[in-house]
Design a protein around this motif. Structure first.
Motif, PDB file in Angstrom:
ATOM      1  N   ARG A   1      -3.857  -2.250  -5.766  1.00 61.46           N
ATOM      2  CA  ARG A   1      -3.533  -1.709  -4.441  1.00 61.46           C
ATOM      3  C   ARG A   1      -4.298  -0.411  -4.161  1.00 61.46           C
ATOM      4  NH1 ARG A   1       1.338  -1.569  -5.304  1.00 61.46           N
ATOM      5  NH2 ARG A   1       1.657   0.638  -5.770  1.00 61.46           N
TER       6      ARG A   1
ATOM      7  N   ARG B   1      -0.740   1.284   3.470  1.00 61.39           N
ATOM      8  CA  ARG B   1      -1.091   0.311   4.511  1.00 61.39           C
ATOM      9  C   ARG B   1      -1.814  -0.911   3.956  1.00 61.39           C
ATOM     10  NH1 ARG B   1      -4.754   2.369   8.581  1.00 61.39           N
ATOM     11  NH2 ARG B   1      -4.093   0.498   9.709  1.00 61.39           N
TER      12      ARG B   1
ATOM     13  N   THR C   1      -0.899  -3.418   2.161  1.00 58.80           N
ATOM     14  CA  THR C   1      -0.208  -4.705   2.303  1.00 58.80           C
ATOM     15  C   THR C   1      -0.328  -5.276   3.708  1.00 58.80           C
ATOM     16  OG1 THR C   1       1.851  -3.502   2.725  1.00 58.80           O
ATOM     17  CG2 THR C   1       1.440  -4.207   0.460  1.00 58.80           C
TER      18      THR C   1
END
Length: 271
Positions: free
Chosen positions: A21, A34, A36
């Motif tokens: 991520r 942000r 996802t």
């Protein structure tokens, strides 16, 4: 991102989901919160290529902080590269101990990225400090981080082998020295062993040589009511306190980190 997570997991990376991520956020130049919201079909080819390269490097255990060029420490972002030790949450115990009492002049031995010195000066706007490091590259990082956090006018960075170039008196001396023994290096995580400066990790001896120097020489640079605070390995408390007591220090104590492990030894100049 699912494929990246699988690749990192297969490589033995401790937290593949988090790292995948963070690296995607860095590649896409968006906030990690942000990530996802980004659909795979919305990722531009140049971002996908950049992301693949970052994931490949992380899979060979290059630290995330080096890949994105920064690490958060005590609520601030510090410029990081393979030339300096990656700041770790455990070191915040040293900062907390330092901030528990007032100080005006601080000396940071082995300053590295400058995260300790810069944090202390940012938290104490009246204080001034000196950071020393044997590594010229580390001194450049510390200077850059001092400027980044608007304390450069109160921070002096010197290339020095411990106290060699140090002058004056300080009411606080802090250090996070190399405390791994040479025989321990083979067992540490690849992120440390292969990608961080060995000089900052081990003394190539028993992991205690820096404490012997600090305990022997700090009294010549400390004000009458001053303190010394050194970070230690979690199993070194008794050895390091014995070193300081043998040099005549007073009020030698072991302080824990947030996990409850021995992390800091504090000592006061004898009265």
């Amino acid at each position: 991102m699912v494929a990246a997570m699988a690749r990192l997991r297969a490589a033995g990376v401790p937290d593949p989901a988090r790292d995948a991520r963070v690296l995607l956020a860095h590649a896409a130049k968006v906030d990690a919160a942000r990530v996802t919201l980004i659909a795979p079909e919305d990722i531009a080819p140049e971002i996908a290529e950049r992301y693949d390269n970052l994931v490949a490097l992380r899979a060979v255990r290059v630290p995330v902080s080096q890949l994105i060029g920064a690490r958060e420490f005590y609520g601030r972002s510090f410029e990081i590269s393979r030339d300096v030790l990656d700041p770790r949450p455990e070191t915040e115990a040293l900062v907390e101990a330092a901030l528990s009492e007032p100080f005006d002049q601080v000396l940071d031995l082995g300053t590295g990225s400058g995260c300790i010195l810069v944090t202390l000066l940012a938290e104490r706007p009246q204080a001034r400090g000196v950071g020393v490091d044997l590594s010229e590259a580390a001194c450049l990082h510390a200077s850059a981080n001092a400027a980044r956090h608007d304390v450069a006018d109160r921070a002096r960075i010197l290339q020095s082998d411990w106290f060699e170039a140090v002058e004056g008196r300080y009411d606080l001396i802090v250090a996070n020295p190399p405390y791994l023994a040479a025989e321990e290096m083979g067992a540490v995580q690849p992120e440390l062993r292969d990608h961080e400066p060995r000089l900052a990790l081990t003394d190539e001896q028993d992991g205690l040589s820096a404490y012997r120097v600090i305990a022997a020489q700090s009294q010549g640079y400390l004000s009458a009511a001053g303190r010394v605070l050194v970070e230690i390995g979690w199993q070194q408390g008794q050895d390091v306190t014995a070193i300081f007591r043998a040099q005549g220090w007073a009020e030698v104590a072991i302080l824990p980190d947030l996990g409850g492990r021995d992390r800091v030894v504090s000592a006061a100049k004898p009265g």
